[in-house]
Structure formats: structure tokens, C-alpha cells
Design a protein around this motif. Structure first.
Motif, PDB file in Angstrom:
ATOM      1  N   LYS A 113       0.850  -1.187   0.000  1.00  0.00           N
ATOM      2  CA  LYS A 113       0.000   0.000   0.000  1.00  0.00           C
ATOM      3  C   LYS A 113       0.885   1.236   0.000  1.00  0.00           C
ATOM      4  O   LYS A 113       1.748   1.409   0.864  1.00  0.00           O
ATOM      5  N   ILE A 114       0.650   2.094  -0.984  1.00  0.00           N
ATOM      6  CA  ILE A 114       1.392   3.345  -1.081  1.00  0.00           C
ATOM      7  C   ILE A 114       0.450   4.499  -0.744  1.00  0.00           C
ATOM      8  O   ILE A 114      -0.601   4.653  -1.365  1.00  0.00           O
ATOM      9  N   ARG A 115       0.844   5.299   0.234  1.00  0.00           N
ATOM     10  CA  ARG A 115       0.047   6.478   0.575  1.00  0.00           C
ATOM     11  C   ARG A 115       0.563   7.656  -0.246  1.00  0.00           C
ATOM     12  O   ARG A 115       1.726   8.058  -0.113  1.00  0.00           O
ATOM     13  N   ALA A 116      -0.299   8.185  -1.110  1.00  0.00           N
ATOM     14  CA  ALA A 116       0.094   9.303  -1.965  1.00  0.00           C
ATOM     15  C   ALA A 116      -0.039  10.620  -1.205  1.00  0.00           C
ATOM     16  O   ALA A 116      -1.072  10.893  -0.593  1.00  0.00           O
ATOM     17  N   VAL A 117       1.011  11.427  -1.232  1.00  0.00           N
ATOM     18  CA  VAL A 117       1.031  12.715  -0.555  1.00  0.00           C
ATOM     19  C   VAL A 117       1.410  13.785  -1.574  1.00  0.00           C
ATOM     20  O   VAL A 117       2.315  13.584  -2.385  1.00  0.00           O
ATOM     21  N   SER A 118       0.732  14.914  -1.538  1.00  0.00           N
ATOM     22  CA  SER A 118       1.053  15.958  -2.517  1.00  0.00           C
ATOM     23  C   SER A 118       0.864  17.350  -1.935  1.00  0.00           C
ATOM     24  O   SER A 118       0.059  17.557  -1.020  1.00  0.00           O
ATOM     25  N   TYR A 119       1.638  18.291  -2.481  1.00  0.00           N
ATOM     26  CA  TYR A 119       1.503  19.712  -2.172  1.00  0.00           C
ATOM     27  C   TYR A 119       1.664  20.451  -3.497  1.00  0.00           C
ATOM     28  O   TYR A 119       2.359  19.981  -4.399  1.00  0.00           O
ATOM     29  N   PRO A 120       1.042  21.622  -3.643  1.00  0.00           N
ATOM     30  CA  PRO A 120       1.222  22.406  -4.876  1.00  0.00           C
ATOM     31  C   PRO A 120       2.701  22.721  -5.078  1.00  0.00           C
ATOM     32  O   PRO A 120       3.449  22.913  -4.112  1.00  0.00           O
ATOM     33  N   TYR A 121       3.135  22.778  -6.333  1.00  0.00           N
ATOM     34  CA  TYR A 121       4.543  22.975  -6.647  1.00  0.00           C
ATOM     35  C   TYR A 121       5.147  24.185  -5.928  1.00  0.00           C
ATOM     36  O   TYR A 121       6.251  24.096  -5.386  1.00  0.00           O
ATOM     37  N   ASN A 122       4.434  25.311  -5.937  1.00  0.00           N
ATOM     38  CA  ASN A 122       4.985  26.533  -5.352  1.00  0.00           C
ATOM     39  C   ASN A 122       5.128  26.458  -3.828  1.00  0.00           C
ATOM     40  O   ASN A 122       5.837  27.270  -3.229  1.00  0.00           O
ATOM     41  N   GLU A 123       4.452  25.515  -3.213  1.00  0.00           N
ATOM     42  CA  GLU A 123       4.545  25.344  -1.762  1.00  0.00           C
ATOM     43  C   GLU A 123       5.319  24.081  -1.387  1.00  0.00           C
ATOM     44  O   GLU A 123       5.593  23.835  -0.211  1.00  0.00           O
ATOM     45  N   TYR A 124       5.654  23.310  -2.387  1.00  0.00           N
ATOM     46  CA  TYR A 124       6.157  21.950  -2.164  1.00  0.00           C
ATOM     47  C   TYR A 124       7.414  21.893  -1.304  1.00  0.00           C
ATOM     48  O   TYR A 124       7.475  21.163  -0.325  1.00  0.00           O
ATOM     49  N   LEU A 125       8.434  22.672  -1.666  1.00  0.00           N
ATOM     50  CA  LEU A 125       9.704  22.578  -0.951  1.00  0.00           C
ATOM     51  C   LEU A 125       9.567  22.958   0.522  1.00  0.00           C
ATOM     52  O   LEU A 125      10.091  22.274   1.401  1.00  0.00           O
ATOM     53  N   SER A 126       8.855  24.041   0.793  1.00  0.00           N
ATOM     54  CA  SER A 126       8.703  24.457   2.192  1.00  0.00           C
ATOM     55  C   SER A 126       7.898  23.437   2.985  1.00  0.00           C
ATOM     56  O   SER A 126       8.233  23.111   4.132  1.00  0.00           O
ATOM     57  N   GLN A 127       6.825  22.897   2.381  1.00  0.00           N
ATOM     58  CA  GLN A 127       6.009  21.896   3.074  1.00  0.00           C
ATOM     59  C   GLN A 127       6.795  20.609   3.301  1.00  0.00           C
ATOM     60  O   GLN A 127       6.770  20.023   4.385  1.00  0.00           O
ATOM     61  N   LEU A 128       7.513  20.189   2.271  1.00  0.00           N
ATOM     62  CA  LEU A 128       8.277  18.949   2.366  1.00  0.00           C
ATOM     63  C   LEU A 128       9.363  19.033   3.432  1.00  0.00           C
ATOM     64  O   LEU A 128       9.525  18.125   4.252  1.00  0.00           O
ATOM     65  N   THR A 129      10.090  20.134   3.442  1.00  0.00           N
ATOM     66  CA  THR A 129      11.185  20.249   4.402  1.00  0.00           C
ATOM     67  C   THR A 129      10.684  20.347   5.840  1.00  0.00           C
ATOM     68  O   THR A 129      11.318  19.838   6.759  1.00  0.00           O
ATOM     69  N   LEU A 130       9.548  20.983   6.020  1.00  0.00           N
ATOM     70  CA  LEU A 130       8.951  21.024   7.357  1.00  0.00           C
ATOM     71  C   LEU A 130       8.573  19.621   7.823  1.00  0.00           C
ATOM     72  O   LEU A 130       8.883  19.222   8.948  1.00  0.00           O
ATOM     73  N   LYS A 131       7.908  18.868   6.959  1.00  0.00           N
ATOM     74  CA  LYS A 131       7.487  17.502   7.306  1.00  0.00           C
ATOM     75  C   LYS A 131       8.694  16.579   7.471  1.00  0.00           C
ATOM     76  O   LYS A 131       8.740  15.747   8.373  1.00  0.00           O
ATOM     77  N   LEU A 132       9.665  16.742   6.590  1.00  0.00           N
ATOM     78  CA  LEU A 132      10.855  15.910   6.652  1.00  0.00           C
ATOM     79  C   LEU A 132      11.657  16.209   7.918  1.00  0.00           C
ATOM     80  O   LEU A 132      12.120  15.309   8.617  1.00  0.00           O
ATOM     81  N   GLY A 133      11.789  17.505   8.229  1.00  0.00           N
ATOM     82  CA  GLY A 133      12.513  17.890   9.434  1.00  0.00           C
ATOM     83  C   GLY A 133      11.842  17.385  10.696  1.00  0.00           C
ATOM     84  O   GLY A 133      12.510  17.093  11.693  1.00  0.00           O
TER      85      GLY A 133
END
Length: 433
Positions: A80-100
Motif C-alpha cells: 500500500k502506497i500512501r500518496a502525498v502531494s503539495y502544490p509545486y509553489n509550496e512543495y519545498l517548504s512543506q516537504l522540508t517542514l514535514k521531513l525535518g
């Protein structure tokens, strides 16, 4: 200069979190240089279930194709793969917050311009032992590397280069692609003679896209960055901007043009050359009333200063990186499958026109019959390189600082030498933060 870690100020800016007190400190505390000793997210690396994060899952045109790849994998692997997405213009900031914060696991789709900054967080797995199995092209492999390590498996590899309208070239009596800057300039003057509102070269002249000046600076011999030293401000960069100003003053390029304006002009048959990523053909021809425009669009290697020089182009594309921890092994297998499986990548190309990153993928009949893609790959992507400024969290500010100085030259508010000196000072200050 910081190459193995992000400064506090740089991280704050990259994450877009500003002064968040304890919460902000928590995120920064989770960041570490790639060489540091870091633990995984604590999950089972052998888990067959994992997340796949991608901005493309947030886009109507791309989502169905990726969901098809995910569904096929789930069915075959009983996972099972859980798909996660954010709009491109917000992607890096959202990803780094979640990753951090340890909330992102599995496979992560990254623009190659972001790879270095994300890799510096110390959360990504080294995929060097896996990448050798993929049959990727050398250029593609390099797009997934940072600091000598393979942090991303290349999914689609292309570049930003010149596109020509061969109808206008033929009308102007130009029967071959210009190979040198001098030949290019001569061709632009011939095209100007067509009149009718034709812009010979719809080059970027707005700050938002003036980072397009970088490959021209490199064409004139500027390295941009040599070790720790910013070389913008040298004679080569000054020559490049002086030349750009000449094109502007002679109306061979137009004022206030960005990528969207250039596409519009080209689609209307009002521009003979413009800069775009390889996807520009589909995007631009789709908005044209001239249904034969696509056939007239031709990739052009950036003209060189003197015959024998290497044409300059900016690498463009995406990679799939793997977060250390939960689902790491299965996510790695999925990333390898998505980027190298012959049937999968051929169908993805048919549906999205994004060039594969493997030698076999480029040779597939479905891809090889697309002359535009094969010519672009051979003529432009083959010698494309990434920006030396991508390694810095302040990359966007660096591009803007240079762009503003170039625009000041174009509008007559500054001289090339003064502007490049100022740009060098600002960029040097930014990379030290």
C-alpha cells in the motif's frame, strides 16, 4: 561557504518558517549535515507499505499517469502506497517542514534544483549501490548527485535550451541553425527585418526569469562559482551582459518578457527563438491557433562564443529520493521500477512527453520516433549542467539578486561593470549566510 550543511538563517528562509520560537528550533534541530550521524525515522525499513510524495499528484494533467504507476505496483507487490502531494509553489517548504519533523517517509519526488538543499538535511538514503542497476545516462545520474553521493534516482532528465520557429527562419532566409554568438546575432538581425511585430529572440527580460542569463554568462566564459569564489563580475560576465544589453537596445529582444510572455509570442508566430524546458513544445504549441506550429519547432544548441566550445544549457528534471527509515527498502525498489522499467517509462512518456533517464528508455520506439525529444536530448541535454548555486538554501535570492542587476543594465540604470560588481557582492554575501 557552506556545502555540507545549511546555516540557521538559510534554513529558516528555505523552510519559510521565520521565527517560530520553540517549534522553529525543533525543526532546525532535526536538520543535520549529510555526513552527520543521524537516525532513521524509527520505522521498519523492511515494511512493504510506504509514502510517495510528489507535487505532480496535485496536478490534473499528471495525476492519472502517476496513480497508474502506483496502482500497478500495489497490485504486483501486494503493498500500500500512501500518496502525498503539495502544490509545486509550496512543495519545498512543506516537504522540508514535514521531513525535518520526521513526518515524511518513503519515496520523495524532487526537482533537481532542490536536491542539494534537501540532501543537506541528512534524512535521505545514499542510493549509490542501486543507481548502477538502472542503466541511466551519465547526465541523468549526475542530476541525482550531491557532494559525491547519489541521493536521487533520475526520473525524467531534460534541460532548458533554445527553441526555434523554422517557419520564421525560412521566411528570413536562414537555412541553418546559428552555431556561434556572432551567427546568432546576424540571424536575429535578419529576423528583425521581417517586421510585423516579430521579436527575433523572446529572451527573458523580467526579473522573474532573468536567471536565463546564467548560461549566456557561461557561454562567454564565466564560471559563476569557482570553488568558494563568486566569479560573476569578471570580464566574461560583463561581456555577456553588455551583449544582452546590445540585443535589447537594437530591439532584437524585447522588454518585460518572462517565460509565459515568450510562449505567448511564440505561439502567435511573433517570436523566432525563445528559451524553455523540453516540455515547451507541447505547452506552447497547444495554445497556438496554428496547428502546424509543433512541426516547425526545433531544438537549438545554445550558440557558442567560438567554434569548438561546448554549448551551455541548464539541466532540468526530477528525481526520486528515499527517506531513511520506514519503508525504505520497498520505496527504493519502487523508485527503481518507476524510473527504469521499460514498459512503465515508455507509457509515461506517451502520456506526459517527459524524456526518460535511461539509455534503454530513450531508445524505445515510442520515444525514439519523437524527433524533437531525441534531437533535444542529443543536442542540448547531453552537455547540460546544474547550477552551481543550487547547493545553497539561498538559491532563489541569488538568482533574484543577479536578475535585478541585469535588468538595471537593460533599462539604463546601471553600467554592466558596475551592475556585475554589485551582483557579485550580493551573491557572495548570500552564500556566506
Amino acid at each position: 561557504m557552506t556545502t555540507n550543511g545549511i546555516s540557521r538563517r538559510g534554513a529558516l528562509r528555505m523552510f519559510g518558517i521565520g521565527a517560530l520560537g520553540v517549534a522553529g528550533a525543533g525543526v532546525l534541530g532535526a536538520c543535520a549535515p549529510s555526513g552527520a550521524s543521524t537516525s532513521s525515522n524509527g520505522g521498519d525499513t523492511k515494511s512493504k507499505n510506504f509514502d510517495f510524495t510528489s507535487w505532480s499528484l496535485n496536478e490534473e494533467a499528471a495525476k492519472p499517469s502517476i496513480e497508474k504507476i502506483i496502482k500497478a505496483w500495489e497490485t504486483e507487490q501486494k503493498s500500500k502506497i500512501r500518496a502525498v502531494s503539495y502544490p509545486y509553489n509550496e512543495y519545498l517548504s512543506q516537504l522540508t517542514l514535514k521531513l525535518g519533523g520526521g513526518e515524511t517517509t518513503g519515496a520523495v519526488h524532487l526537482d533537481i534544483a532542490w536536491l542539494a538543499a534537501v540532501a543537506q538535511m541528512g534524512k535521505l538514503a545514499d542510493l549509490g549501490s542501486v543507481a548502477g542497476k538502472g542503466g541511466y545516462t551519465d547526465v541523468a545520474l549526475n542530476s541525482g548527485k550531491y557532494d559525491g553521493k547519489q541521493y536521487g534516482l533520475p526520473w525524467n532528465t531534460g534541460s532548458i535550451g533554445l527553441i526555434a520557429n523554422t517557419k520564421l527562419l525560412k521566411k528570413a532566409g536562414i537555412d541553418k541553425q546559428p552555431g556561434t554568438v556572432e551567427e546568432f546575432e546576424d540571424a536575429l538581425r535578419e529576423l528583425k527585418g521581417l517586421g510585423g511585430g516579430v521579436v527575433p529572440y523572446a529572451a527573458a527580460t523580467k526579473v522573474a526569469q532573468l536567471k536565463d542569463i546564467f548560461p549566456w554568462m557561461q557561454t562567454f566564459g564565466c564560471k559563476l562559482l569557482d570553488g568558494d569564489k563568486v566569479t560573476i563580475g569578471d570580464d566574461a560576465s560583463i561581456d555577456a551582459v553588455t551583449w544582452y544589453k546590445k540585443l535589447h537596445d537594437q530591439k532584437l529582444i524585447a522588454a518585460d518578457v518572462d517565460r509565459f510572455d515568450a510562449r505567448a509570442l511564440f505561439s502567435q508566430g511573433k517570436a523566432a527563438f525563445y528559451d524553455d524546458a523540453i516540455i515547451g513544445k507541447g505547452v506552447t504549441s497547444a495554445q497556438s491557433k496554428d496547428k502546424t506550429l509543433a512541426d516547425a519547432m526545433q531544438p537549438v544548441p545554445r550558440p557558442v562564443l567560438k567554434a569548438g566550445d561546448t554549448p551551455q544549457a541548464l539541466l532540468w528534471g526530477g528525481v526520486i529520493a528515499i527517506v531513511k527509515g520506514k519503508g525504505q527498502d520497498a520505496a527504493t525498489d519502487f523508485a527503481l521500477h518507476a524510473t527504469t522499467d521499460p514498459e512503465t517509462i515508455a507509457q509515461y512518456f506517451v502520456e506526459r512527453a517527459l524524456p526518460p533517464s535511461t539509455t534503454a528508455g530513450l531508445a524505445d520506439p515510442k520515444v525514439a520516433k519523437d524527433t524533437f525529444t531525441t534531437e533535444w536530448t542529443e543536442k542540448i541535454t547531453k552537455t547540460a549542467t546544474g547550477s552551481p548555486f543550487w547547493q545553497f538554501a539561498q538559491n532563489a535570492q541569488i538568482e533574484e539578486a543577479v536578475a535585478k542587476q541585469v535588468q538595471a543594465v537593460l533599462v539604463g540604470k546601471s553600467k554592466p561593470k558596475d551592475a556585475m560588481k554589485q551582483a557579485a557582492e550580493e551573491v557572495s554575501d548570500l552564500i556566506k549566510r
